[in-house]
Scaffold this motif. Sequence first.
Motif, short mmCIF file in Angstrom:
data_model
loop_
_atom_site.label_atom_id
_atom_site.label_comp_id
_atom_site.label_asym_id
_atom_site.label_seq_id
_atom_site.Cartn_x
_atom_site.Cartn_y
_atom_site.Cartn_z
N ILE A 82 0.92 -1.30 0.03
CA ILE A 82 -0.08 0.05 -0.07
C ILE A 82 0.88 1.13 0.06
CG2 ILE A 82 -1.54 1.32 1.45
CD1 ILE A 82 -2.66 -1.34 2.48
N GLU A 83 0.35 2.24 -0.61
CA GLU A 83 1.14 3.64 -0.60
C GLU A 83 0.34 4.42 -0.02
OE1 GLU A 83 3.07 6.81 -3.71
OE2 GLU A 83 2.62 5.05 -4.26
N LEU A 84 0.97 5.18 0.89
CA LEU A 84 0.34 5.97 1.63
C LEU A 84 -0.36 7.36 0.87
CD1 LEU A 84 2.59 6.67 4.89
CD2 LEU A 84 0.51 5.35 4.67
N LEU A 85 -1.20 7.82 1.41
CA LEU A 85 -1.98 9.05 0.65
C LEU A 85 -1.05 10.34 0.95
CD1 LEU A 85 -5.71 8.66 1.38
CD2 LEU A 85 -4.47 7.90 -0.74
N THR A 86 -1.15 11.15 -0.16
CA THR A 86 -0.44 12.46 -0.05
C THR A 86 -1.53 13.39 0.61
OG1 THR A 86 -1.00 13.12 -1.97
CG2 THR A 86 0.91 12.05 -2.03
N GLU A 87 -0.83 14.45 0.86
CA GLU A 87 -1.90 15.57 1.40
C GLU A 87 -3.11 15.84 0.42
OE1 GLU A 87 -0.12 18.97 3.29
OE2 GLU A 87 1.82 17.79 2.80
N GLU A 88 -2.71 15.88 -0.69
CA GLU A 88 -3.75 16.11 -1.80
C GLU A 88 -4.60 14.93 -2.04
OE1 GLU A 88 -4.13 17.18 -6.75
OE2 GLU A 88 -2.19 16.98 -5.58
N ALA A 96 6.50 13.93 10.66
CA ALA A 96 5.54 12.95 9.69
C ALA A 96 4.47 13.89 9.77
CB ALA A 96 5.40 11.71 10.51
N ILE A 97 3.52 13.93 8.76
CA ILE A 97 2.34 14.41 8.55
C ILE A 97 0.96 13.38 8.84
CG2 ILE A 97 0.79 15.54 6.99
CD1 ILE A 97 3.35 16.59 5.61
N PHE A 98 -0.06 13.97 9.43
CA PHE A 98 -1.09 13.42 9.50
C PHE A 98 -2.37 14.24 9.49
CE2 PHE A 98 -0.15 14.90 13.75
CZ PHE A 98 -1.30 15.12 14.45
N GLY A 99 -3.53 13.75 9.13
CA GLY A 99 -4.69 14.46 8.88
C GLY A 99 -5.96 13.79 9.66
N ASP A 100 -6.86 14.57 9.83
CA ASP A 100 -8.23 14.51 10.46
C ASP A 100 -9.23 15.38 9.90
OD1 ASP A 100 -8.26 16.44 12.10
OD2 ASP A 100 -7.51 15.18 13.75
N ARG A 101 -10.56 14.93 10.36
CA ARG A 101 -11.61 15.92 10.02
C ARG A 101 -12.29 16.17 11.33
NH1 ARG A 101 -15.67 17.54 6.09
NH2 ARG A 101 -14.58 16.30 4.60
N ARG A 102 -12.40 17.56 11.78
CA ARG A 102 -13.15 18.08 12.84
C ARG A 102 -13.85 19.20 12.59
NH1 ARG A 102 -10.89 13.93 14.16
NH2 ARG A 102 -9.70 13.45 16.08
N TYR A 103 -14.98 19.40 13.22
CA TYR A 103 -15.79 20.77 12.77
C TYR A 103 -16.17 21.07 11.55
CZ TYR A 103 -13.39 21.38 17.37
OH TYR A 103 -12.83 20.78 18.76
N ASP A 104 -16.26 19.80 10.91
CA ASP A 104 -16.73 19.82 9.23
C ASP A 104 -15.29 20.59 8.32
OD1 ASP A 104 -18.35 19.07 6.96
OD2 ASP A 104 -19.15 21.19 7.01
N HIS A 105 -14.21 20.32 8.85
CA HIS A 105 -12.85 20.91 8.30
C HIS A 105 -12.16 19.87 8.24
CE1 HIS A 105 -10.61 24.13 6.80
NE2 HIS A 105 -9.51 23.58 7.48
N VAL A 106 -11.06 19.60 7.05
CA VAL A 106 -10.04 18.70 6.96
C VAL A 106 -9.01 19.65 7.71
CG1 VAL A 106 -8.55 17.19 5.54
CG2 VAL A 106 -10.89 17.45 5.21
N PHE A 107 -8.18 18.97 8.60
CA PHE A 107 -6.95 19.50 9.19
C PHE A 107 -5.68 18.57 9.01
CE2 PHE A 107 -10.33 21.16 11.89
CZ PHE A 107 -9.77 22.44 12.10
#
Length: 76
Positions: free
Chosen positions: A7-13, A44-55
Motif C-alpha cells: 500500500i502507498e500512503l495517501l499524499t496531502e492532496e 511526519a504528517i497526519f490528518g483528520d476531520r473536525r468541525y466539518d473541516h479537514v486538518f
Amino acid sequence: MAAAIGIELLTEEQYRDLQQLGNFDMKTSSWLKTPPAIREHGGAIFGDRRYDHVFLYHNGADSYYAARGFRGWLRV
C-alpha cells in the motif's frame, strides 16, 4: 509497514480528495505520505476531520502517536 503490504500512503492532496467522498477520521487521525525533507528531520504528517473541516498536522514520527493508523491506496 504500508509498503510491506503493498500500500502507498495517501499524499496531502489525495487525503483532501478522499475527504470529498465522505467524512473520514472524525474521531481518529491517520498518518499521510510525508515529503523526504520533513522525514529527514524526524517529522511526519497526519490528518483528520473536525468541525466539518479537514486538518493536516505534523508531529515527530516517533511520538506517542506512532501507533496511529494510516490512509493509503492500492493499485489493482
